[in-house]
Scaffold this active site. Structure first.
Site, short mmCIF file in Angstrom:
data_model
loop_
_atom_site.label_atom_id
_atom_site.label_comp_id
_atom_site.label_asym_id
_atom_site.label_seq_id
_atom_site.Cartn_x
_atom_site.Cartn_y
_atom_site.Cartn_z
CB ALA A 101 8.13 4.39 -22.41
N GLY A 118 1.66 3.17 -35.42
CA GLY A 118 0.29 2.78 -35.11
C GLY A 118 -0.56 3.89 -34.51
CE1 TYR A 119 -6.34 3.24 -33.74
CE2 TYR A 119 -5.56 1.09 -33.03
CZ TYR A 119 -6.49 1.88 -33.68
OH TYR A 119 -7.58 1.30 -34.29
CE1 TYR A 123 -5.85 -7.67 -28.15
CE2 TYR A 123 -7.44 -6.91 -26.54
CZ TYR A 123 -6.30 -6.70 -27.26
OH TYR A 123 -5.60 -5.54 -27.09
CB THR A 127 -0.48 -1.98 -35.39
OG1 THR A 127 -0.83 -2.89 -34.35
CG2 THR A 127 -1.57 -0.96 -35.59
CB ALA A 162 1.72 -2.22 -28.41
CB SER A 178 7.79 5.73 -33.22
OG SER A 178 7.75 4.37 -32.81
P1 NAD Z 1 2.27 -0.41 -32.41
O1 NAD Z 1 3.13 -1.62 -32.29
O2 NAD Z 1 1.94 0.10 -33.76
O3 NAD Z 1 2.87 0.82 -31.59
C1 NAD Z 1 3.41 0.66 -30.30
C2 NAD Z 1 4.33 1.80 -29.99
O4 NAD Z 1 4.92 1.60 -28.71
C3 NAD Z 1 5.49 1.93 -30.99
O5 NAD Z 1 5.70 3.30 -31.28
C4 NAD Z 1 6.66 1.35 -30.19
O6 NAD Z 1 7.91 1.84 -30.62
C5 NAD Z 1 6.32 1.83 -28.80
N1 NAD Z 1 7.02 1.11 -27.75
C6 NAD Z 1 7.02 -0.22 -27.51
N2 NAD Z 1 7.77 -0.50 -26.43
C7 NAD Z 1 8.25 0.67 -25.97
C8 NAD Z 1 9.06 1.05 -24.87
N3 NAD Z 1 9.53 0.15 -24.02
N4 NAD Z 1 9.34 2.36 -24.71
C9 NAD Z 1 8.88 3.31 -25.57
N5 NAD Z 1 8.08 3.01 -26.62
C10 NAD Z 1 7.77 1.71 -26.81
O7 NAD Z 1 0.96 -0.77 -31.58
P2 NAD Z 1 -0.54 -0.25 -31.65
O8 NAD Z 1 -1.35 -1.31 -32.27
O9 NAD Z 1 -0.62 1.14 -32.14
O10 NAD Z 1 -0.89 -0.28 -30.10
C11 NAD Z 1 -0.97 0.87 -29.27
C12 NAD Z 1 -2.07 0.66 -28.26
O11 NAD Z 1 -3.32 0.51 -28.94
C13 NAD Z 1 -1.89 -0.62 -27.42
O12 NAD Z 1 -2.33 -0.38 -26.11
C14 NAD Z 1 -2.84 -1.59 -28.10
O13 NAD Z 1 -3.27 -2.63 -27.25
C15 NAD Z 1 -3.97 -0.64 -28.47
N6 NAD Z 1 -4.91 -1.13 -29.50
C16 NAD Z 1 -4.46 -1.66 -30.68
C17 NAD Z 1 -5.38 -2.15 -31.59
C18 NAD Z 1 -4.94 -2.77 -32.89
O14 NAD Z 1 -5.75 -3.46 -33.52
N7 NAD Z 1 -3.74 -2.53 -33.33
C19 NAD Z 1 -6.76 -2.05 -31.34
C20 NAD Z 1 -7.18 -1.46 -30.15
C21 NAD Z 1 -6.25 -1.01 -29.22
#
Ligand code: NAD
Length: 391
Positions: free
Chosen positions: A112, A52-53, A234, A271, A140, A50
């Protein structure tokens, strides 16, 4: 109602439905405008779909490969005068656009990590798609409750030694030193439970057991490495231990056969989750400045669309020597990192404006919640209730 941002700490407690919709549309338009080299998978499950990535990957899968997508989200609808979460509005908008474009898109809302949500998702896959051929794991989360009722909370701390470096207070835009304390062994293990690979593998094993995943399906989860200044916090910190576990889990799942599991190392971006990490937001705002000046800045959608078309589903997956997809390729270029390093050494509260792209940081932060989208009149009344059609 008229919806304004209400920021509390690292999050905004309100979200704007029209703004979220406009920003989802911008992301869809970005993908539609690219050349699609990927034939790619056709039935994709995205866990954490929903924001971010994860959201950007769902959009890339649907609009690069014409994939049917099932998204697992953990969001809240509007209730009384409370707005829905941004992820709710994003998903409502995505499903609506997908339907208009003739693409299958359904969503499961709930935790999830739970067996119940895994079961509901698998039942939906079996009913509508038969099997999935790709699973993206983009959670995340701050905590996880396991089947026996134990709750684990992840921490963003160092491992071994405390670490002191600069950080930014985004409330008043000041730079000061922060010391991040080391995590205890218990905290490290809890962080691995929440953000490591165990639940990813549980999903894949549950899909396999239910015969709901194709042989040789691709699965990917996301990680981050970054430069030395962020390493104690990190890559070498408690979250880094969880990411190491995620990577080992990918190797294990591939070795077990029947799925090909990848880690994609993505760029540092604003994010909801990265905003909470000490030191990292200051690094991100300097990185934004340098990458924008060099014309190589990307957001989540540019990253995930490029990953989908040019790396993960290129004719052969494009990986580094260790088998990881490197979407941080531009971020980690020597010229980018040496400019960031120079600015990092000099940055103080007084020169923030010239040394960092704070405006870009704040803009991206508000956009996460649907504020600051082009063409939206934030002074007009809007209905805060939106329906996710498939729920
Ligand atoms: P985000 O917070 O934007 O998105 C996280 C998503 O997970 C959201 O849609 C949230 O609703 C969902 N979520 C959280 N808990 C949940 C649960 N219990 N059940 C179902 N859905 C759940 O985060 P993001 O930054 O997009 O991170 C996603 C991945 O990318 C993570 O593994 C993060 O470590 C990785 N990442 C992020 C970055 C960054 O800079 N943001 C960089 C590299 C990697």
């Amino acid at each position: 109602m008229i919806i304004k941002p209400k920021v509390r700490g690292f999050i905004c407690t309100t979200a704007h439905p029209d703004g979220c919709k406009a920003i989802v549309k911008e992301q869809i338009d970005h993908v539609k405008a690219q050349n699609h080299t990927a034939t790619g998978p056709k039935k994709v499950l995205i866990i954490g779909a929903s924001m971010g990535y994860g959201l950007a990957t769902r959009i890339s899968a649907a609009y690069s490969s014409g994939a049917a997508t099932i998204g697992v989200i953990f969001d809240k609808p509007a209730s009384g005068s409370r707005t829905a979460t941004a992820g709710w509005y994003n998903t409502a908008a995505f499903e609506q656009f997908a339907a208009e474009d003739g693409l299958y898109a359904k969503t499961i809302n709930g935790d999830a990590y739970s067996e119940e949500i895994k079961k509901q998702t698998i039942d939906l896959i079996k009913k509508d798609l038969g099997k999935v051929d790709c699973v993206i794991y983009s959670l995340a989360a701050p905590r996880r409750t396991t089947a026996d009722g134990t709750q684990y909370t992840s921490v963003l701390k160092t491992v071994g030694q405390p670490y002191t470096n600069k950080t930014i207070n985004l409330k008043d835009n000041t730079v000061s030193d922060i010391t991040v304390e080391p995590a205890t062994d218990e905290e490290i293990n809890a962080t691995i439970k929440v953000m490591g690979g165990e639940d990813w593998k549980d999903w894949i094993d549950a899909l396999k057991a239910a015969d709901a995943i194709e042989d040789n399906a691709v699965t990917a989860a996301y990680s981050y490495i970054g430069p030395d200044i962020t390493h104690p916090m990190y890559a070498d910190g408690s979250i880094g231990k969880a990411k190491d576990h995620l990577f080992e889990t990918a190797k294990q799942m591939t070795a077990e056969g029947s799925v090909k599991a990848y880690i994609s190392v993505n760029k540092a971006l604003v994010t909801q989750s990265s905003a909470a990490i000490p030191i990292v937001p200051l690094y991100i705002s300097i990185l934004y400045k340098v990458m924008k000046e060099k014309n190589v800045h990307e957001g989540c959608i540019e990253q995930m669309c490029r990953m989908w078309n040019e790396k993960l589903f290129a004719s052969e997956p494009v990986t580094d020597d260790e088998g990881r997809i490197r979407m941080d390729d531009l971020e980690m270029q020597d010229d980018i990192q040496s400019s960031v390093h120079e600015l990092w050494k000099e940055i103080t509260t007084d020169n923030l404006d010239t040394h960092a792209d704070l405006e870009g940081y704040h803009k991206d932060f508000y956009r996460l919640f649907g504020f600051g989208a082009d063409g939206i009149d934030y002074e007009s009344d809007t209905d805060q209730n939106r329906t996710i059609n498939s729920l």
